[in-house]
Design an enzyme around this catalytic site. Sequence first.
Site, PDB file in Angstrom:
ATOM      1  N   SER A  43      -0.399   5.491  -6.264  1.00  0.00           N
ATOM      2  CA  SER A  43       0.685   5.951  -5.388  1.00  0.00           C
ATOM      3  C   SER A  43       0.805   5.069  -4.157  1.00  0.00           C
ATOM      4  CB  SER A  43       0.478   7.411  -4.982  1.00  0.00           C
ATOM      5  OG  SER A  43      -0.750   7.590  -4.307  1.00  0.00           O
ATOM      6  N   GLU A  44      -0.314   4.504  -3.661  1.00  0.00           N
ATOM      7  CA  GLU A  44      -0.259   3.509  -2.596  1.00  0.00           C
ATOM      8  C   GLU A  44      -1.381   2.489  -2.735  1.00  0.00           C
ATOM      9  OE1 GLU A  44       2.121   6.698  -0.503  1.00  0.00           O
ATOM     10  OE2 GLU A  44       0.106   6.766  -1.351  1.00  0.00           O
ATOM     11  N   THR A  45      -1.086   1.301  -2.257  1.00  0.00           N
ATOM     12  CA  THR A  45      -2.084   0.240  -2.115  1.00  0.00           C
ATOM     13  C   THR A  45      -2.028  -0.255  -0.678  1.00  0.00           C
ATOM     14  OG1 THR A  45      -1.991  -0.452  -4.435  1.00  0.00           O
ATOM     15  CG2 THR A  45      -2.752  -2.081  -2.853  1.00  0.00           C
TER      16      THR A  45
END
Length: 277
Positions: A43-45
Amino acid sequence: MIIQHIAAFTDGARGGNPAGVVICEALPDAATMQAMAAEIGYSETAFAAPVDGKWRVRYFAPEAEVDFCGHATIALGAALARHERSGTFALRLNRAEITVDGMSSEAEWSAAFRSPPTQTRALPAAALDEILALFGLARGDLDGRIPPVVAHAGMDHPVIALRERARLAAISYDFGQGQELAQRERFCTFALVHAETPQLFHARNPFPFGGVYEDPATGAAAAALAGYLRELAWPAEEPIVIRQGEDMGVPCCLQVDLHGPVGAPVKVSGSVRSIEA
């Protein structure tokens, strides 16, 4: 360039929200980071590079950049502790400067960040009606102790508090409609919560803005919620615990400290574990 896969806000050795952490000598261009985030697929990096004694950090979801991501910050703090040393790291984000404490030892791998300043604004009636329709909710489902608002701690999250845990567990929505609403209103996630006790909350955070149906643990939304609870003089004498991801089969545990004046940053902490890529 060091790429790590870390689950943040774990429940003991289980669960946790996966995040990518990319530690660089210098940040790549935005198009490269966006493509890498899409390939990593979480969902995020978080992408981080040292600049003038701080870490310049940018966060990318698979389909968009976001200004702040809590669980990726926890993952980054833990990664920096293992990469360098346990301690406090200063982070320069797109629109704020924050700190994260990273701890790495044989007994503990965890992190705690202090969020950007918190604030709330009114949720327009039309937007509330649209959110309720999206999730199949009625005004009678709402917990009157925590009226709907848009809470902010780096990003905007409409807070919708429900009276019944079962109603929260049953939540579903049309992704396309949710994405159109979130992108139009710039809602990072929809913060759907239930207060089991003053100290224990359950949360679900749909994230269509970033191209993700639901996030199993959302530190930015937890900070925004805590800032709002502090405005309400919520009767919690100790840090609150937020249980999230259980309805997805990915148990997560976030701890949030409400201490401090209204509008001040909020401390959010959690444990982490490595993910085999």
